[in-house]
Design an enzyme around this catalytic site. Structure first.
Site, mmCIF file in Angstrom:
data_model
loop_
_atom_site.group_PDB
_atom_site.id
_atom_site.type_symbol
_atom_site.label_atom_id
_atom_site.label_comp_id
_atom_site.label_asym_id
_atom_site.label_seq_id
_atom_site.Cartn_x
_atom_site.Cartn_y
_atom_site.Cartn_z
ATOM 1 N N HIS A 183 -40.171 4.457 3.799
ATOM 2 C CA HIS A 183 -40.567 5.415 2.763
ATOM 3 C C HIS A 183 -40.336 4.794 1.397
ATOM 4 O O HIS A 183 -39.285 4.213 1.149
ATOM 5 C CB HIS A 183 -39.756 6.709 2.878
ATOM 6 C CG HIS A 183 -40.107 7.692 1.789
ATOM 7 N ND1 HIS A 183 -41.193 8.536 1.875
ATOM 8 C CD2 HIS A 183 -39.539 7.923 0.587
ATOM 9 C CE1 HIS A 183 -41.270 9.251 0.766
ATOM 10 N NE2 HIS A 183 -40.283 8.898 -0.030
ATOM 11 N N ASP A 197 -39.288 22.562 2.720
ATOM 12 C CA ASP A 197 -39.424 21.551 1.668
ATOM 13 C C ASP A 197 -40.765 21.684 0.953
ATOM 14 O O ASP A 197 -40.842 21.524 -0.263
ATOM 15 C CB ASP A 197 -39.270 20.137 2.231
ATOM 16 C CG ASP A 197 -39.508 19.113 1.137
ATOM 17 O OD1 ASP A 197 -38.703 19.103 0.186
ATOM 18 O OD2 ASP A 197 -40.514 18.384 1.180
ATOM 19 N N ARG A 206 -40.209 23.303 -7.418
ATOM 20 C CA ARG A 206 -39.484 22.384 -8.313
ATOM 21 C C ARG A 206 -40.439 21.728 -9.301
ATOM 22 O O ARG A 206 -40.095 21.489 -10.459
ATOM 23 C CB ARG A 206 -38.770 21.310 -7.476
ATOM 24 C CG ARG A 206 -37.561 21.857 -6.725
ATOM 25 C CD ARG A 206 -37.107 20.882 -5.653
ATOM 26 N NE ARG A 206 -36.845 19.573 -6.185
ATOM 27 C CZ ARG A 206 -37.034 18.427 -5.518
ATOM 28 N NH1 ARG A 206 -37.482 18.442 -4.268
ATOM 29 N NH2 ARG A 206 -36.780 17.279 -6.077
ATOM 30 N N SER A 230 -35.064 16.398 0.258
ATOM 31 C CA SER A 230 -36.503 16.606 0.437
ATOM 32 C C SER A 230 -37.114 15.441 1.232
ATOM 33 O O SER A 230 -37.791 15.632 2.243
ATOM 34 C CB SER A 230 -37.154 16.720 -0.943
ATOM 35 O OG SER A 230 -38.543 16.571 -0.881
ATOM 36 N N LYS A 260 -37.961 15.383 5.785
ATOM 37 C CA LYS A 260 -39.272 15.082 6.378
ATOM 38 C C LYS A 260 -39.191 13.861 7.289
ATOM 39 O O LYS A 260 -39.781 13.829 8.366
ATOM 40 C CB LYS A 260 -40.309 14.864 5.264
ATOM 41 C CG LYS A 260 -40.697 16.167 4.584
ATOM 42 C CD LYS A 260 -41.576 15.961 3.370
ATOM 43 C CE LYS A 260 -40.820 15.435 2.186
ATOM 44 N NZ LYS A 260 -41.441 15.573 0.890
HETATM 45 N N1 URA Z 1 -40.721 12.950 -2.918
HETATM 46 C C1 URA Z 1 -40.399 13.978 -2.102
HETATM 47 O O1 URA Z 1 -40.903 14.074 -0.993
HETATM 48 N N2 URA Z 1 -39.522 14.883 -2.564
HETATM 49 C C2 URA Z 1 -38.941 14.815 -3.776
HETATM 50 O O2 URA Z 1 -38.149 15.661 -4.111
HETATM 51 C C3 URA Z 1 -39.289 13.748 -4.599
HETATM 52 C C4 URA Z 1 -40.192 12.817 -4.136
#
Ligand code: URA
Length: 422
Positions: free
Chosen positions: A82, A161, A168, A183, A187
């Site tokens: 990621h 999320d 947010r 967050s 995932k």
């Molecule tokens: N990417 C995400 O998936 N979540 C965040 O809070 C910031 C970047």
């Protein structure tokens, strides 16, 4: 339980209990806690922080809000990567088939771009016929056979999320390390991977502008992954200047193909190989990714991966009808080229979107002719702006004002800054 007590506890700098966290995430997902209450709580978290125990429980509650994929039937070690996002960051495209070609299974659930950073799905959708959405069964099947899948995350993956991130975004609460870390990791853990390599970007084009905050984010995420049984390591990498020479959706596919063909810009190759080595080590596979790039195995895996989702790997990529060159006004060494400004310019040319529902242009973007550290002469082309219509050019030119400097001596910069492990 009630939302006001939870908000007050965090407002007054207290630590939330496990029960409070489980309740508030579940109640918010079900619509029992209102958006305005969750906004207040997110702001209190941004201002007052969370303990490692709270962050871990918050992450678990977000995972529990949806399904957790079971990849235990996949007959290869699973490992994902990621990136926290940057300008010209197309590394997922060559990296996923490369690591699959070396024997791992890479379950890459990706997103779309928002703002000045591009999204992997937007890039792949410039390939004729390619589908981002596949069923969980297709996902597992493709992972077992090809070892490489890049697709859209389903609605059932960490739905808390999805809802909270959108909130947010419009309440000035994105930049809280506990919320960013939970967050991203909720995932990735829900996706079912056994190992994960994080590319945490640092610099003007990244979320985290300073090394110290990027390091804190990386350590928090590595801690969360490890606590949830996912072998996790992170690299901190430079994002003060764009990665590679091409920024834009089809342009980044084009550059990825250069890398898969054994060429491509040195920085893209360096980072692809560094991440591939980390991923293979985390998956317990002893293989040489450089050989797999050079001998065409990674390209073969790319072709299979694209075709498995309906894409035609031989289809020509879109080319922008409008090309404007920007030239150097003086001679010397290009000392800086600001990633954020280049990212905003590419976005204004049409490569990115301002709102989630906006379309993106396949062909728009920027092709760099010079990178920091290189020699330039007055009149040399520094970059090309590419767009589908002329009206896009003025805004892009405006965002590039002061984006580069030409001086007398370039300073060598490292691409890979630090490595973080548990
Ligand atoms: N990417 C995400 O998936 N979540 C965040 O809070 C910031 C970047």
């Amino acid at each position: 339980m009630n939302a006001v007590d939870v908000i007050r506890a965090k407002r007054d700098k207290g630590a939330l209990s496990d029960e409070q966290i489980d309740w508030v995430i579940d109640a918010y997902t079900r619509g029992v806690v209102a958006d305005e209450q969750m906004s207040a709580l997110a702001m209190a978290i941004l201002l007052n922080g969370m303990t490692p125990g709270e962050i871990s429980r918050w992450t678990s509650a977000m995972i529990a809000s949806g399904e957790r994929l079971d990849l235990s039937g996949v007959p290869r070690p699973t490992v994902d990567k990621h990136s926290t996002g940057g300008v010209g960051d197309k590394i997922t495209l060559p990296l996923t088939p490369l690591v699959a070609a070396c024997g791992a299974a890479v379950p890459q659930l990706s997103g779309r771009g928002l703002g000045h950073t591009g999204g992997t799905l937007d890039k792949l959708e410039t390939i004729a016929g390619w589908r981002a959405k596949i069923s969980n069964e297709e996902f597992r099947q493709q992972l077992a056979t090809t070892g490489a899948v890049i697709c859209a995350a389903g609605d059932e993956l960490a739905p808390a999320d999805r809802k909270l991130y959108a909130l947010r975004d419009v309440t000035g609460t994105v930049e809280a390390i506990p919320l960013i870390a939970s967050s991203i990791m909720s995932k990735k853990i829900a996706e079912g991977t056994s190992a994960l390599v994080l590319d945490v970007k640092v610099g003007s084009g990244a979320f985290m502008k300073e090394l110290a905050t990027a390091r804190e984010l990386a350590r928090t995420m590595v801690g969360l992954g490890t606590a949830h049984g996912v072998k996790t390591i992170a690299l901190l990498t430079d994002m003060d200047t764009p990665l590679g020479l091409k920024i834009g959706n089809a342009l980044e596919v084009e550059e990825s193909l250069e890398v898969l063909a054994g060429g491509g810009p040195a920085d893209v190759v360096e980072l692809t190989l560094a991440l591939a080595r980390e991923m293979l080590a985390a998956a317990g596979i002893d293989a040489d990714p450089e050989a797999a790039l050079k001998d065409g195995r990674a390209m073969d895996a790319w072709r299979t991966m694209i075709a498995a989702q309906g894409g035609d790997p031989d289809a020509p990529l879109a080319q922008a009808p409008i090309v404007e060159e920007i030239r150097a006004e003086s001679s010397g060494v290009l000392t800086t080229l600001d990633a954020y400004q280049v990212g905003v310019a590419a976005w204004r040319l049409g490569a990115g979107r301002a709102r989630k529902e906006d379309p993106v242009s396949a062909s728009a973007g920027i092709v760099l002719h010079r990178k920091p550290g290189e020699q330039v002469r007055a009149g040399d082309v520094l970059m090309e702006l590419r767009a589908e219509d002329e009206s896009r050019l003025a805004g892009a030119r405006q965002s590039l004002a002061g984006a580069w400097e030409i001086g007398s001596a370039g300073q060598a910069r490292d691409l890979i800054l630090e490595r973080v492990e548990a």
